[in-house]
Design an enzyme around this catalytic site. Structure first.
Site, short mmCIF file in Angstrom:
data_model
loop_
_atom_site.label_atom_id
_atom_site.label_comp_id
_atom_site.label_asym_id
_atom_site.label_seq_id
_atom_site.Cartn_x
_atom_site.Cartn_y
_atom_site.Cartn_z
N ASP A 19 10.91 0.93 1.41
CA ASP A 19 9.90 0.49 2.37
C ASP A 19 10.59 0.50 3.72
OD1 ASP A 19 8.15 -0.85 4.01
OD2 ASP A 19 8.19 -2.74 2.90
N GLU A 41 1.70 3.05 2.17
CA GLU A 41 2.08 1.67 1.87
C GLU A 41 1.02 0.95 1.02
OE1 GLU A 41 2.99 0.23 5.78
OE2 GLU A 41 4.78 1.48 5.89
N ASP A 100 -2.37 -6.16 5.15
CA ASP A 100 -0.92 -6.11 5.40
C ASP A 100 -0.61 -6.69 6.78
OD1 ASP A 100 1.70 -5.44 5.92
OD2 ASP A 100 1.54 -3.38 5.20
#
Ligand code: AMP
Length: 620
Positions: free
Chosen positions: A23, A187, A213
Site C-alpha cells: 500500500d 485500493e 477511505d
C-alpha cells in the site's frame, strides 16, 4: 507446506518466490504478505516497531536519504529538504498541481508546462517516480530483513481514480526500486478483498460495496460492484485535500484561541508549532477511546473534551458525506442498495465519524480489519492469487472508460468498451480514404462520447510507408491490447504490405481526476445529442465518399455514358452536396440513395463491358 522449485540453471532447490502486497500511501505506506503457515495476510513489521512507514523522505546536505519515521522528524525543521505526499505528484504536470502548490513545503519546478513535475532538493532534481521508488526501496529492504529472503515481486495499490499516467508512474517507481510489479490494483478493490468480499465462489448476485477511505491527507469514497469476482468501480468521489491532518488543524486552531495565540505567532515559532501539532494528533487519537484529553504546554493547560472535538470536526465529516451522496448518485444506485460499507484509513477510527457514516448509509459499517492495514492486506491476498495459491478465486478488473480510435468525421470508434474485463484485446480493420494514401494517422482516445473531440486523447501515431493503392484497398488491422494493469498497447499493420507499427500508450498528461469523472458524467448527459451527431456524421461521411467515387468514375468513363446519364448524375450529385451542406441527416440518406440508384445501373454496365473486353480472345 511451503512449495519448492528447482532452479534449472543451477540445479539447486529454491523456495517459491514471495510476492508482497504494498500500500503506497500518501501519508503512510506498508507492506504485507500471506503467512506461509496460517495462510492469513499479515503486515510486515520489525519486532516492537510500527508497520506503517511514513511516506516521507529526507535528503541531507550530502545527498544521503532517509525514509520513514526518521525522515518525518525533519518535516518541521528542514521542510525544504523533506518530501511528503509525493503520491500527489505522480503522473502530474506543473499545471495540474499549480493551484495546490502552497501545500508543498519543498520546491516544485515551476515550468508552467504540461510535462511531468520535478522536485528540487538542493542542487538535485527528482521526479515523483524517483521519490516514490525511494519509499518502495525502503519497504523492500524492510521486508527482506524481516523475511530473510529477497523480495522482487509485488502488487501495488493505487486509488481507483488514478488515471493511466498515474498508474504507469506507480509501476515505473516499482521498477526503479527493483520490483517486478505484477499488478497494480485499486485500493478499494484491495480493501474489499481483505474483508473477503468477492472471494466467495460463484454467486449469481452482485454485491454493492461502498469503500469509505479517510486517511491522513485525503478522502475517497468508491462505489464498487462485485459480480463473480469481477470488481467494477461504479463511481468515485472525494477530496484529495481533506484528511486526518485537518482534524489536527482544527484542534490546533481551537487551542490557539484558548491560549490567546495568533496563527501568525505559530508561523514564527516552529518548535512550538511542532509540539502543538504532535499534541493535537495525540489528543485526537486519545479521544477515540476516552472522553477527555488533558496535557500541558509551556506550563499552561491544554484540554479537549470529546464533545468539543466532535463539534470541531462536524463540518469536515459532513463534507465527506456530501461526497458519498454524489458518488451514490453517479453510480446510479440507491443508498439502500449498498450491501457493505468498508472503513479504510486511520481517521475512520474516530467513533463520531463511524457513527455519522453508519447513520448516513443507514447500516452498520464494517470496521473489523485494522483500517491502516486493510489495503496492504488486500494487496497481499491479490499477490497470493497471482502466485497461483488460491485457485478458487477469479479476480478480474475492468476498464473504467472505453478505448477506441478516431475515424472519419471525428467519430469515436470503440474497440474496447468500458467495463471490459482486463487483460483484453480487440482488433478491427480500417482502410484508406484517398488514392495513393501513404500514411494513416491513428489517434487513440479514451471516453464515452461519440465524438472524439469530447473524449480524452491518449496517443497518436502515423502508420507510414503504406504502398500506393486506390482508396479503400489498403487493409489496416488495428489491434488494442490492454494488460492486467490497464496499460494499453496499440499496433497497426497494413495486411497487404505487412507494414506495421506499434506503441505503448503514453497517456497525455495534464488531465485532472475531476476531468475523468466529468467525462463519464458528460457521456450520460449528452447521450441524446451524441447519437444525433454520430448519425449525421456517418451520413455525411457516406455521402461525401459516394460523391468522390462517383466523380472519379464519371471522369474515367465519360465517353461510355449517355448524355442523360451524365445529366441525371450531375443533378443527383448536386442535390446530395446540398443536403450535406444543410446538415440534414435524413435528406443526406435520401439523396445518397437516389445517387446510388442512378449510378448503379451504368456502373454495372460499364464494369460488365470491361470484363467482357478483358476476357475476349483469352482462352480459358
Ligand atoms: P492513513 O493515511 O490511513 O495512514 O491515516 C493516518 C491518519 O489517521 C492520520 O491523520 C492519523 O492521525 C489518523 N489516526 C490514526 N489513528 C487514529 C485514531 N485512533 N483516531 C483518530 N485518528 C487516527
Amino acid at each position: 507446506m511451503a512449495k519448492i522449485a528447482i532452479n534449472i540453471a543451477t540445479g539447486s532447490l529454491q523456495k517459491e518466490e514471495i510476492i508482497v502486497g504494498i500500500d503506497l500511501g500518501t501519508t503512510n505506506s506498508l507492506i504485507a504478505v500471506i503467512h506461509p503457515e496460517t495462510k492469513q495476510p499479515i503486515v510486515l513489521k520489525e519486532h516492537n516497531a510500527h508497520a506503517l512507514v511514513p511516506s516521507v523522505i529526507y535528503f541531507d546536505e550530502n545527498g544521503q536519504v532517509e525514509v520513514g519515521e526518521t525522515a518525518k522528524a525533519f518535516l518541521e525543521t528542514h521542510p525544504e529538504r523533506t518530501v511528503f505526499s509525493a503520491k500527489r505528484l505522480m503522473g502530474k504536470s506543473y499545471n495540474d498541481i499549480k493551484k495546490n502548490e502552497s501545500f508543498f513545503s519543498y520546491k516544485i519546478i515551476d515550468d508552467n508546462t504540461d510535462s511531468l513535475v520535478k522536485v528540487q532538493l538542493g542542487n538535485q532534481f527528482y521526479s515523483p517516480v524517483e521519490l516514490s521508488s525511494l519509499i518502495l526501496k525502503e519497504l523492500k529492504k524492510r521486508a527482506e530483513h524481516i523475511l530473510k529472503t529477497p523480495v522482487n515481486k509485488a502488487v501495488i495499490t493505487v486509488p481507483a481514480y488514478f488515471n493511466d499516467a498515474q498508474r504507469q508512474a506507480t509501476r515505473d517507481a516499482g521498477k526503479l526500486a527493483g520490483l517486478d510489479v505484477l499488478r497494480i490494483i485499486n485500493e478499494p478493490t484491495a480493501a474489499s478483498l481483505a474483508y473477503g468480499l468477492g472471494i466467495q465462489k460463484k454467486t449469481n448476485d452482485s454485491e454493492l460495496i461502498a469503500v469509505y477511505d479517510f486517511g491522513g491527507g485525503t478522502f475517497d469514497i468508491s462505489i464498487l460492484r462485485i459480480t463473480d469476482g469481477i470488481f467494477e468501480v461504479l463511481s468515485t468521489n472525494g477530496d484529495t485535500y481533506l484528511g486526518g491532518d485537518d482534524f489536527d488543524n482544527v484542534i490546533i486552531q481551537h487551542w490557539c484561541q484558548q491560549l490567546g495565540f495568533s496563527l501568525e505567532q505559530l508561523h514564527t515559532n516552529k518548535n512550538f508549532t511542532q509540539t502543538l501539532r504532535i499534541k493535537a494528533e495525540t489528543a485526537k487519537k486519545y479521544l477515540s477511546t476516552a472522553d477527555l484529553f488533558e496535557d500541558m504546554i509551556d506550563g499552561r493547560p491544554l484540554v479537549l473534551s470529546k464533545g468539543e472535538f466532535e463539534e470541531l470536526i462536524a463540518t469536515l465529516v459532513s463534507r465527506t458525506l456530501d461526497c458519498c451522496a454524489m458518488a451514490i448518485k453517479d453510480a446510479g444506485i440507491k443508498k439502500s442498495e449498498i450491501d457493505s460499507i468498508i472503513m479504510v484509513g486511520g481517521t475512520t477510527r474516530v467513533p463520531f465519524l463511524k457513527q455519522a457514516v453508519s447513520d448516513f448509509f443507514g447500516k452498520m459499517v464494517n470496521d473489523k480489519v485494522n483500517p491502516d492495514e486493510v489495503v496492504a492486506l488486500g494487496a497481499a491476498i491479490q499477490a497470493d492469487i497471482l502466485a497461483g495459491n488460491n485457485k478458487d478465486v477469479l479476480l478480474l478488473d475492468v476498464t473504467p472508460l472505453s478505448l477506441g480510435i478516431e475515424t472519419a468525421g471525428g467519430l469515436m470508434d470503440v474497440l474496447i468498451p468500458r467495463n471490459t474485463k482486463i487483460p483484453s484485446s480487440a482488433s478491427r480493420q480500417y482502410t484508406t480514404q484517398m488514392d495513393g494514401q501513404a500514411s494513416m494517422r491513428i489517434s487513440v482516445f479514451q471516453g464515452e462520447r461519440d465524438l472524439v473531440i469530447d473524449n480524452r486523447k491518449l496517443a497518436e501515431f502515423n502508420l507510414t510507408n503504406i504502398p500506393g493503392m486506390p482508396a479503400g484497398m489498403a487493409k489496416v488491422d488495428i489491434r488494442f491490447l490492454i494488460n492486467a494493469d490497464g496499460i494499453l498497447m496499440v499496433s497497426a499493420k497494413e495486411l497487404r504490405s505487412g507494414v506495421s507499427q506499434q506503441i505503448e500508450v503514453k497517456p497525455q498528461y495534464g488531465l485532472t481526476d475531476e476531468a475523468v469523472e466529468k467525462m463519464l458524467l458528460d457521456s450520460i448527459t449528452h447521450a441524446q445529442d451524441d447519437i444525433a451527431i454520430r448519425a449525421l456524421t456517418e451520413a455525411r461521411t457516406e455521402g461525401e465518399q459516394l460523391l468522390k467515387t462517383t466523380e472519379k468514375f464519371l471522369q474515367k468513363n465519360l465517353t461510355l455514358l449517355t448524355q442523360e446519364e451524365l445529366l441525371q448524375s450531375a443533378a443527383a450529385m448536386q442535390a446530395l452536396q446540398l443536403a450535406i451542406t444543410m446538415e440534414n441527416k435524413d435528406l443526406i440518406h435520401q439523396k445518397t440513395e437516389e445517387l446510388n440508384n442512378i449510378s448503379r445501373p451504368y456502373a454495372e454496365r460499364i464494369m460488365d463491358e470491361a470484363i467482357g473486353r478483358a476476357m475476349s480472345g483469352k482462352k480459358i
